[in-house]
Design an enzyme around this catalytic site. Structure first.
Site, PDB file in Angstrom:
ATOM      1  N   ASP A 158      32.043 142.583  99.493  1.00 26.58           N
ATOM      2  CA  ASP A 158      32.880 143.758  99.741  1.00 26.58           C
ATOM      3  C   ASP A 158      33.433 144.332  98.450  1.00 26.58           C
ATOM      4  OD1 ASP A 158      32.693 142.976 102.448  1.00 26.58           O
ATOM      5  OD2 ASP A 158      34.558 141.810 102.290  1.00 26.58           O
ATOM      6  N   HIS A 203      35.376 139.525 101.462  1.00 31.72           N
ATOM      7  CA  HIS A 203      34.138 138.816 101.119  1.00 31.72           C
ATOM      8  C   HIS A 203      33.746 139.241  99.705  1.00 31.72           C
ATOM      9  CE1 HIS A 203      33.771 139.421 105.547  1.00 31.72           C
ATOM     10  NE2 HIS A 203      33.068 138.297 105.579  1.00 31.72           N
TER      11      HIS A 203
END
Length: 435
Positions: free
Chosen positions: A104, A101
């Site tokens: 992240d 993501h």
């Protein structure tokens, strides 16, 4: 020069089922040929950036337990250190893919322009790190559920400015995925759902979600992205009523908005359990509609009612999942992503390696069992025998007939059916021969 995080841990190698080395593959042999294809090419393993590197060990009742050199994750220096550690793990494991993501891999900034700038910078860095390693991007996605702006959804948000931020975010993540050579792009609804109908226009939210996904598909074609667009079903958590509850719900949604030929499903074991299904059920439903795309492999603790995201350890469950995947022709551009995290008490770097090694071995055992069942043909033979009556001309003609004609036939022929055994226990015993 290495980060030192995995000091003393050598690359993991296949040593066979008799090995007692906890950091060796006992069953995952990438080059072993299964049903005419290399094991690595069947399984297409990926490491999840969020659980393996971004997660800090918290749960709903307690905060951080992992103290990592890249925590807190609030500047680009630590983001790059996290990427360095990630590629060291990839070198140790030898798996072909990773997933991420945006939240992240880059620190949250004060505005969208800052988020986009850091996303572009870190994905450039990741692309450089990946060169010559053999590890690529299985898929990217946008985290549109953690920040408070997403508390009422992303594409389904009643505030059009949140919809705009979501659209801009997905564009940036699709561009980054395309740049990294990603083979898919995933949309997990996160908070695409509602808490109460007292403040929700359900029809409008579904229409906006459908329009948003059509925009995603249009943009895929505009930039020449050849990967697959995937949506990921999940019930309840975090919203009380998720619009993407399970595979069947998502399939109905995709058909309603004309997306059934453009979008497939990324299915997760843990989400299937939360929906009250088995993993093989979700896979079989998606495969029956031609919408099986990719899988997130993990497991839940059956004694708790939430998504615990543990590494898989149940060979029979995994074998049945891969049985239906193999029957469907495999995962295509998809793969087996370990959406799995360490227990918050598993603090050491070696625990992270061991979790993946065990999960990869479990999947390899399941794949080999599934392939053996397909080669043996026992389950397929049992299905054919159970439905053999439908192969007769009379049965086929009935499907094109009408109620009155069928009733007349029942009366004239004196049809009086007697139940036949489903043989479930015998079939379960059959499966146990292979797992």
């Amino acid at each position: 020069m290495t980060t030192g995080f995995f000091d003393g841990i050598a690359p993991v190698r296949y040593e066979g089922p008799d090995s007692t080395n906890e950091l060796a593959y006992k069953h995952y042999n990438p080059d072993e040929v299964i049903l005419g294809k290399r094991m690595e090419d069947h399984l297409r393993f990926a490491v999840a950036w969020w659980h393996s590197f971004a997660w800090e060990g918290g749960d709903p009742f307690g905060g951080q337990t992992f103290i990592r050199p890249w925590h807190p994750q609030d500047d680009m220096g630590r983001a790059k250190l996290k990427a360095d550690v990630a590629f060291e793990l990839f070198e140790i494991l030898g798996q072909p893919f990773y997933c991420w993501h945006d939240a992240d891999i880059r620190p949250e900034q004060a505005d969208f322009a800052g988020n986009l700038k850091t996303l572009e910078e870190i994905t450039d860095y990741m692309g450089e790190k990946a060169e010559g390693t053999g590890t690529g991007c299985l898929w990217g996605t946008a985290n549109m559920f953690s920040h408070r702006r997403w508390m009422s959804g992303a594409s389904t948000n009643p505030d059009p400015e949140v919809f705009a931020w979501a659209a801009a975010t997905v564009k940036g993540c699709m561009d980054a995925t395309h740049k990294l050579g990603g083979q898919n792009y995933v949309l997990w609804g996160g908070r695409e759902g509602y808490e109460t109908l007292l403040n929700t226009d359900l029809n409008q939210e579904l229409d906006h979600m459908g329009r948003f996904l059509n925009m995603v598909v249009d943009y895929k074609h505009k930039i020449g992205f050849k990967g697959t667009i995937l949506v990921e079903p999940k019930p309840q958590e975090p919203s009380k009523h998720q619009y993407d509850y399970d595979a069947a719900t998502c399939i109905g949604f995709l058909r309603k908005y004309g997306l059934e030929n453009e979008v497939k499903l990324n299915l997760e074991q843990g989400h299937a359990i939360l929906a009250g299904h088995s993993f093989e059920h979700e896979i079989a439903v998606a495969a029956a509609e031609g919408m099986l795309g990719s899988i997130d492999m993990n497991r839940n603790d059956y004694q708790s009612g939430w998504d615990t995201d543990q590494f898989p350890n149940n060979v029979p469950e995994v074998a049945l999942a891969y049985y239906h995947i193999l029957k469907a022709g495999g995962l295509g551009t998809g793969g087996t992503n370990f959406d799995a995290k360490l227990r918050r008490q598993s603090l050491d770097a070696v625990d992270l390696v061991a979790g993946h090694v065990g999960g990869m071995d479990i999947c390899a055992r399941g794949l080999k069992a599934a392939a053996a069942m397909i080669e043996d043909g026992g389950l397929e033979d049992a299905l054919k025998a159970r439905y053999a009556g439908w192969e007769t001309p009379e049965a086929q003609a009935m499907l094109g007939s009408d109620l009155a004609t069928i009733q007349a036939r029942v009366l004239s022929e004196g049809i009086k059916p007697e139940p036949r055994s489903g043989r479930q226990e015998r079939l379960e015993n059959y499966v146990n021969r292979f797992v």
